[in-house]
Design a protein around this motif. Structure first.
Motif, PDB file in Angstrom:
ATOM      1  N   ILE A   1      -3.244   3.532  -2.222  1.00 35.56           N
ATOM      2  CA  ILE A   1      -3.312   2.730  -3.451  1.00 35.56           C
ATOM      3  C   ILE A   1      -2.570   1.413  -3.211  1.00 35.56           C
ATOM      4  O   ILE A   1      -1.488   1.399  -2.611  1.00 35.56           O
ATOM      5  CB  ILE A   1      -2.692   3.477  -4.644  1.00 35.56           C
TER       6      ILE A   1
ATOM      7  N   SER B   1     -12.277   4.297  -6.113  1.00 35.44           N
ATOM      8  CA  SER B   1     -12.950   4.219  -7.405  1.00 35.44           C
ATOM      9  C   SER B   1     -13.144   2.785  -7.881  1.00 35.44           C
ATOM     10  O   SER B   1     -13.810   2.538  -8.879  1.00 35.44           O
ATOM     11  CB  SER B   1     -12.159   5.006  -8.454  1.00 35.44           C
TER      12      SER B   1
ATOM     13  N   TRP C   1      -8.415  -0.271 -11.611  1.00 33.49           N
ATOM     14  CA  TRP C   1      -7.007  -0.628 -11.747  1.00 33.49           C
ATOM     15  C   TRP C   1      -6.360   0.223 -12.834  1.00 33.49           C
ATOM     16  O   TRP C   1      -7.006   0.575 -13.815  1.00 33.49           O
ATOM     17  CB  TRP C   1      -6.862  -2.101 -12.128  1.00 33.49           C
ATOM     18  N   THR C   2      -5.075   0.518 -12.638  1.00 30.80           N
ATOM     19  CA  THR C   2      -4.290   1.268 -13.622  1.00 30.80           C
ATOM     20  C   THR C   2      -2.970   0.548 -13.854  1.00 30.80           C
ATOM     21  O   THR C   2      -2.308   0.128 -12.900  1.00 30.80           O
ATOM     22  CB  THR C   2      -3.997   2.699 -13.125  1.00 30.80           C
TER      23      THR C   2
ATOM     24  N   TYR D   1      -4.225  -0.432  -7.756  1.00 27.58           N
ATOM     25  CA  TYR D   1      -5.666  -0.493  -7.478  1.00 27.58           C
ATOM     26  C   TYR D   1      -6.071   0.644  -6.554  1.00 27.58           C
ATOM     27  O   TYR D   1      -5.467   0.840  -5.483  1.00 27.58           O
ATOM     28  CB  TYR D   1      -6.028  -1.827  -6.838  1.00 27.58           C
ATOM     29  N   ASP D   2      -7.096   1.393  -6.961  1.00 23.96           N
ATOM     30  CA  ASP D   2      -7.658   2.477  -6.157  1.00 23.96           C
ATOM     31  C   ASP D   2      -8.958   1.976  -5.517  1.00 23.96           C
ATOM     32  O   ASP D   2      -9.962   1.810  -6.208  1.00 23.96           O
ATOM     33  CB  ASP D   2      -7.941   3.692  -7.036  1.00 23.96           C
TER      34      ASP D   2
ATOM     35  N   GLU E   1       0.844  -1.200   0.000  1.00 28.00           N
ATOM     36  CA  GLU E   1       0.000   0.000   0.000  1.00 28.00           C
ATOM     37  C   GLU E   1       0.876   1.244   0.000  1.00 28.00           C
ATOM     38  O   GLU E   1       1.863   1.323   0.727  1.00 28.00           O
ATOM     39  CB  GLU E   1      -0.907   0.010   1.234  1.00 28.00           C
TER      40      GLU E   1
END
Length: 638
Positions: free
Chosen positions: A427, A453, A456-457, A449-450, A423
């Motif tokens: 995030i 919201s 994933w990015t 991973y947020d 973490e």
């Protein structure tokens, strides 16, 4: 000594050059929105006894005292003080947004870096240069200025920025006044602080009265420097209005209390019990409810109402069926309410090592904690190691301890197992792992991973594709340490900056820690164990990001060699300034300041293949092959 006498003469004679590369000691360097209080360098046995300086240091070793006045960083939790010249560091815990003076080996001209972790995530940073000379100042007083509810039997405390010459603290330089008249009492060293003094009134203070604490600048430090300036602190004692307080209550921490046999609440006035109070007192249960932006305490139910007898309401055989974080609230007609300390209840009876099974059965998972929720990510979906048809999954599930429930979240874009999760600023980063069965062809994929919201990015890939890579975060930078590459153990270390989405190479591991557990504590990165042989390895290494250097520490206790070769790789976690390492036979707790280990016993549920550990408040979760193992904090049970 760290500095020679010649160095000191050279420094003082030039008044602008230090023997180190530190800048001229001009005072705090603006950064981070707060200004630490840093004393001049102090030497002698008085300094050594005053601030938890390592016993191996000479009595002549110079130290500086660092502190933060209350409210300096209101949302600060813990922090680290580091001397950038020597690399020495000290952990701190904030109370009411500040901390009392902490001694750190340092000399005039050294630059100190103070890093404070924030409750909502992220850090606040400030730097200060140790001055050649600076007068002492008052860091805080107790009671604080402006308090209107001070107990009539209160003892007055004053904490200074460095050790004070006690001979200069007397009835003329420190006075407690009421209506301009000095209150008689005794001045003595503060038994809880080597940089403080106490004033003990000869008799209880008057209720509902105004007082002034007055200090003059004739109070001086060991070199004769007087206090930075006189101080006047006003406060008021509590009036005759009645209030409730808890005389007994559940212990703080997370002990797992299915039934509480007795709670007692007192009606008080000026913090003294009122035997005549016989009103009704209602006890209610408050539960912490998590939300995406934090959480709040809400009343979940009333427990009981009883009449006070001789000023005390006693509640017998109170039951607590709800799992989660709780407080008690006591209310009574005409009285101010009382809140208990926070305590916790595990699901069911909460024995040590209670098991919470995964909704999706899987092995080799990753996991982390954000905002009180425990996330289990990826892995191999199978019925056990003997399953002939496992599959790689991208499944993400979140466990809420407050409700003992699971929820399904957005899956990872890239299905993986043996990936590592950390973490950073709220995030979760999933790093490396395998995308195909067989433990071959490690992946360079990094995805973030947020939880807010639920998205994933994809981020910049690892420069060296790895599985079982150790990851840790220091000052907002993610470090990927060691792990397994395509041809075996990979000793490379890379640092990732989320602001630029770029990786840079750092100093490689000096020894092999294949699959070793990696964690950041107090601004340093520790790597423990690994699979050098089938029983695991006891090596312990530490990395300092500030100097990009590695050091070897004494090996871990033999008790921490796992019965399974997979017990050490990811089963490491940091909490409250300590390092925790798990094996089948126990939980090791390492105190970096003293270099000592404590071994805590564990239950049968603990002894399983371990994929990782994560702290959630005062609870340690082991991510095992069968589910989460809930383990109360060893610190809360001391």
């Amino acid at each position: 000594m760290r500095r020679s006498a010649l160095c000191w003469i050279w420094f003082i004679s030039l008044s602008a050059v230090a023997c180190s590369d530190a800048p001229t000691p001009t005072g705090p360097v603006p950064a981070g929105g707060f200004t630490p209080v840093v004393s001049n360098a102090v030497t002698g046995t008085g300094a050594a006894s005053a601030g938890a300086v390592a016993p191996s240091l000479s009595a002549l070793e110079p130290v500086a005292f660092v502190s933060l006045t209350p409210g300096a960083v209101p949302d600060g939790t813990t922090g680290t003080i580091r001397d950038l010249w020597s690399g020495a560091s000290r952990p701190v815990t904030l109370v009411e947004g500040g901390f009392d003076p902490v001694a750190i080996p340092a000399a005039a001209g050294d630059t100190l870096e103070i890093t404070i972790a924030l409750a909502g995530g992220g850090v606040s940073l400030a730097k200060a240069v140790v001055p050649i000379r600076r007068p002492p100042r008052v860091v805080r007083t107790s009671p604080a200025t402006g308090r209107t509810d001070v107990a009539i039997n209160a003892t007055i405390a004053v904490i200074f920025s460095e050790p004070i010459n006690l001979a200069t603290v007397n009835s003329q330089s420190l006075q407690l006044l009421k209506d301009g008249v000095a209150v008689p009492g005794v001045i003595r060293p503060d038994p809880a602080s080597a940089v403080g003094v106490e004033f003990v009134p000869a008799q209880p203070l008057s209720s509902g009265a105004a007082y002034q604490l007055v200090l003059t600048n004739t109070i001086a430090d060991g070199t004769g420097d007087g206090l930075e300036g006189p101080l006047v602190s006003d406060f008021q004692t509590a009036g005759e209005g009645m209030m409730l307080v808890f005389a007994s209550q559940p212990s703080s921490g997370f002990p797992g209390i299915p039934t509480l046999l007795r709670v007692s609440v007192e009606g008080v006035s000026s913090h003294s019990t009122i035997p005549a109070y016989t009103g009704l007192v209602t006890l209610a249960l408050l539960t912490w409810n998590y939300t995406l932006d934090g959480g709040a305490w809400t009343v979940t139910r009333e427990l009981a109402t009883v009449a006070a007898v001789n000023g005390r309401a006693i509640f017998e055989n109170i039951t607590f069926p709800e799992a989660g974080r709780h407080r008690l609230k006591a209310t009574g007609s005409g009285l101010n309410p009382a809140l208990s300390e926070e305590f916790g209840i595990c699901p069911g009876q909460c024995p040590t090592g209670v098991m919470v099974t995964y909704p999706t059965v899987r092995l080799s998972v990753g996991g982390g904690v954000v905002n009180g929720l425990v996330y289990v990510i990826g892995g191999q979906h199978s019925t056990g190691w003997a399953d002939e048809n496992p599959s790689v999954v991208a499944t993400v599930e979140a466990y809420d301890p407050a409700t003992n429930t699971w929820s399904t979240r957005a899956p990872m874009p890239t299905a993986r197992y043996a990936e590592q999760i950390v973490e950073m600023n709220g995030i979760l980063y999933a790093v490396g792992g395998y995308t195909e069965l067989g433990f071959t062809s490690p992946s360079p994929v990094v995805e973030a991973y947020d939880p807010i919201s639920n998205t994933w990015t994809t981020r910049a890939p690892l420069p060296h594709p790895k599985s079982g890579v150790g990851i840790a975060v220091v000052n907002g930078i993610l470090y990927a340490v060691g792990g397994y590459g395509a041809s075996g153990f990979d000793s490379t270390v890379d640092a990732y900056d989320p602001a630029t989405n770029r990786w840079t190479s750092r100093a490689s591991l000096p020894i092999e820690h294949p699959g070793g557990g990696t964690v950041a504590v107090n601004g340093l990165i520790y790597v423990a164990g690994g699979l050098i042989d089938v029983q695991g390895d006891l090596a312990l290494s530490v990395y300092d990001p500030a100097t990009d250097s590695w050091s070897a520490l004494p090996p871990m206790p033999p008790t921490l060699v796992g019965n399974s070769p997979n017990i050490l790789p990811a089963c490491i976690a940091g909490h409250a300034g300590r390092v925790y390492v798990a094996s089948n036979d126990g939980l090791g707790e390492y105190e970096p300041l003293t270099g000592t280990w404590t071994i805590h016993s564990v239950s049968a549920a603990w002894a399983q293949i371990c994929d990782g550990m994560a702290w959630n408040g005062n609870v340690l979760y082991l991510l095992g092959q069968d589910g989460l193992v809930v383990y109360p904090s060893p610190a809360s049970r001391r």
